[in-house]
Scaffold this active site. Sequence first.
Site, PDB file in Angstrom:
ATOM      1  N   HIS A 125       0.813  -1.231   0.000  1.00  0.00           N
ATOM      2  CA  HIS A 125       0.000   0.000   0.000  1.00  0.00           C
ATOM      3  C   HIS A 125       0.840   1.272   0.000  1.00  0.00           C
ATOM      4  O   HIS A 125       0.337   2.341  -0.322  1.00  0.00           O
ATOM      5  CB  HIS A 125      -0.837   0.080   1.273  1.00  0.00           C
ATOM      6  CG  HIS A 125      -1.927  -0.924   1.362  1.00  0.00           C
ATOM      7  ND1 HIS A 125      -2.661  -1.290   0.283  1.00  0.00           N
ATOM      8  CD2 HIS A 125      -2.431  -1.605   2.413  1.00  0.00           C
ATOM      9  CE1 HIS A 125      -3.565  -2.179   0.671  1.00  0.00           C
ATOM     10  NE2 HIS A 125      -3.441  -2.389   1.956  1.00  0.00           N
ATOM     11  N   CYS A 159       4.020  -1.518  -3.878  1.00  0.00           N
ATOM     12  CA  CYS A 159       3.739  -2.004  -5.230  1.00  0.00           C
ATOM     13  C   CYS A 159       4.119  -0.911  -6.244  1.00  0.00           C
ATOM     14  O   CYS A 159       3.782   0.268  -6.045  1.00  0.00           O
ATOM     15  CB  CYS A 159       2.254  -2.328  -5.355  1.00  0.00           C
ATOM     16  SG  CYS A 159       1.824  -2.748  -7.053  1.00  0.00           S
ATOM     17  N   HIS A 170      -8.503   4.513   3.191  1.00  0.00           N
ATOM     18  CA  HIS A 170      -7.639   3.422   2.726  1.00  0.00           C
ATOM     19  C   HIS A 170      -6.168   3.847   2.843  1.00  0.00           C
ATOM     20  O   HIS A 170      -5.803   4.956   2.449  1.00  0.00           O
ATOM     21  CB  HIS A 170      -7.971   3.093   1.264  1.00  0.00           C
ATOM     22  CG  HIS A 170      -7.407   1.782   0.821  1.00  0.00           C
ATOM     23  ND1 HIS A 170      -6.071   1.614   0.561  1.00  0.00           N
ATOM     24  CD2 HIS A 170      -7.988   0.581   0.635  1.00  0.00           C
ATOM     25  CE1 HIS A 170      -5.856   0.359   0.203  1.00  0.00           C
ATOM     26  NE2 HIS A 170      -7.006  -0.291   0.247  1.00  0.00           N
ATOM     27  N   GLU A 226      -3.551   3.147   1.228  1.00  0.00           N
ATOM     28  CA  GLU A 226      -2.903   3.556  -0.031  1.00  0.00           C
ATOM     29  C   GLU A 226      -3.280   5.001  -0.380  1.00  0.00           C
ATOM     30  O   GLU A 226      -2.420   5.798  -0.784  1.00  0.00           O
ATOM     31  CB  GLU A 226      -3.336   2.621  -1.162  1.00  0.00           C
ATOM     32  CG  GLU A 226      -2.737   3.035  -2.493  1.00  0.00           C
ATOM     33  CD  GLU A 226      -3.494   2.479  -3.674  1.00  0.00           C
ATOM     34  OE1 GLU A 226      -3.785   1.268  -3.697  1.00  0.00           O
ATOM     35  OE2 GLU A 226      -3.798   3.267  -4.588  1.00  0.00           O
ATOM     36  N   THR A 283      -5.448   2.696  -6.709  1.00  0.00           N
ATOM     37  CA  THR A 283      -5.209   1.633  -7.697  1.00  0.00           C
ATOM     38  C   THR A 283      -6.323   0.591  -7.731  1.00  0.00           C
ATOM     39  O   THR A 283      -6.556  -0.031  -8.764  1.00  0.00           O
ATOM     40  CB  THR A 283      -3.877   0.907  -7.415  1.00  0.00           C
ATOM     41  OG1 THR A 283      -3.931   0.371  -6.098  1.00  0.00           O
ATOM     42  CG2 THR A 283      -2.690   1.815  -7.566  1.00  0.00           C
ATOM     43  N   CYS A 290      -4.961  -0.208 -11.316  1.00  0.00           N
ATOM     44  CA  CYS A 290      -4.127  -1.299 -11.840  1.00  0.00           C
ATOM     45  C   CYS A 290      -5.004  -2.375 -12.465  1.00  0.00           C
ATOM     46  O   CYS A 290      -6.156  -2.556 -12.077  1.00  0.00           O
ATOM     47  CB  CYS A 290      -3.209  -1.840 -10.758  1.00  0.00           C
ATOM     48  SG  CYS A 290      -3.758  -3.323  -9.997  1.00  0.00           S
ATOM     49  N   SER A 333     -10.611  -6.540   3.840  1.00  0.00           N
ATOM     50  CA  SER A 333      -9.991  -6.228   2.547  1.00  0.00           C
ATOM     51  C   SER A 333     -10.978  -5.477   1.655  1.00  0.00           C
ATOM     52  O   SER A 333     -12.043  -5.995   1.308  1.00  0.00           O
ATOM     53  CB  SER A 333      -9.553  -7.530   1.863  1.00  0.00           C
ATOM     54  OG  SER A 333      -9.486  -7.347   0.470  1.00  0.00           O
TER      55      SER A 333
END
Length: 275
Positions: free
Chosen positions: A72, A94, A122, A124, A160, A188, A216
Amino acid sequence: MEVILADYLGFCYGVKRAITIARENASADGTACTLGPIIHNPQMVERLKREGVGSVDRLDELRHGTVIIRSHGVGPQVYDEAERRGLGIVDATCPHVKKAQISAKLLVEEGYHVVIIGEREHPEVKSIFEWSNGQAEIIETTAEADALKTWAKLGIVCQTTFSGGKFREIVTHLVEKSREIKVLRTICTATDQRQAAAMELAANVDVMLVIGGKNSANTTRLAQLCAKQCKTYHIETADELQPGWFDKIEKIGITAGASTPDWIIKEVYKKCQNR
Ligand code: SF4
């Protein structure tokens, strides 16, 4: 009963990579730790702990050793703080997330007002926000897009794992907000692939099982999408399967979030096949 696996499911490239990096840096004395759980999957976190990769919530919990940055990503100040504390840094962010972080940073430097489309809470999204030097706005809905002020230059990046369809919809609400808009579709393909494969399968089965951590975000989204097509159950492990779910069922489909380990998918698959 036929049990069908989605064409794309389970670990994505970034998660596989992060777990490999974490394993390569495991330490028997427990001083190699991820900052936050490496992925949103409690079973995998537990397994890694046994292999010598712990997890801390804050850097000050780690007096020495190595901090592993999870997929993240984190903001630039975390790297600075880890360095100040004399910790080793292993970066498993990532590359797709890295691209979104750097895009936000560059857009700010180029004078754009940056909008991050994504979920405010989140990790990220928080990391992308921090790379914008705290200057970006985070929006998640078309209503928030409508409420945005107008700007001379507007730069848009995306979480993403955000839904491609929702991203497009929000962007159409933003086009009126500036004469100069730069849209970086930092979604992504792993997310799109998993969502498209899950929807396709869900349209052709009686029941869908979506496997993955209840915490998740991408697994929860898969479950929401599948539920639009057929009866859907979101489970973390094979132990949660209930006999009643299989009554008069001819076809059952299985998908799994990008943070769901293969061994859990196999257990669920086998248990369904043995019914
Ligand atoms: S979902 Fe995509 S961006 Fe996120 S970790 Fe996986 S490969 Fe990277």
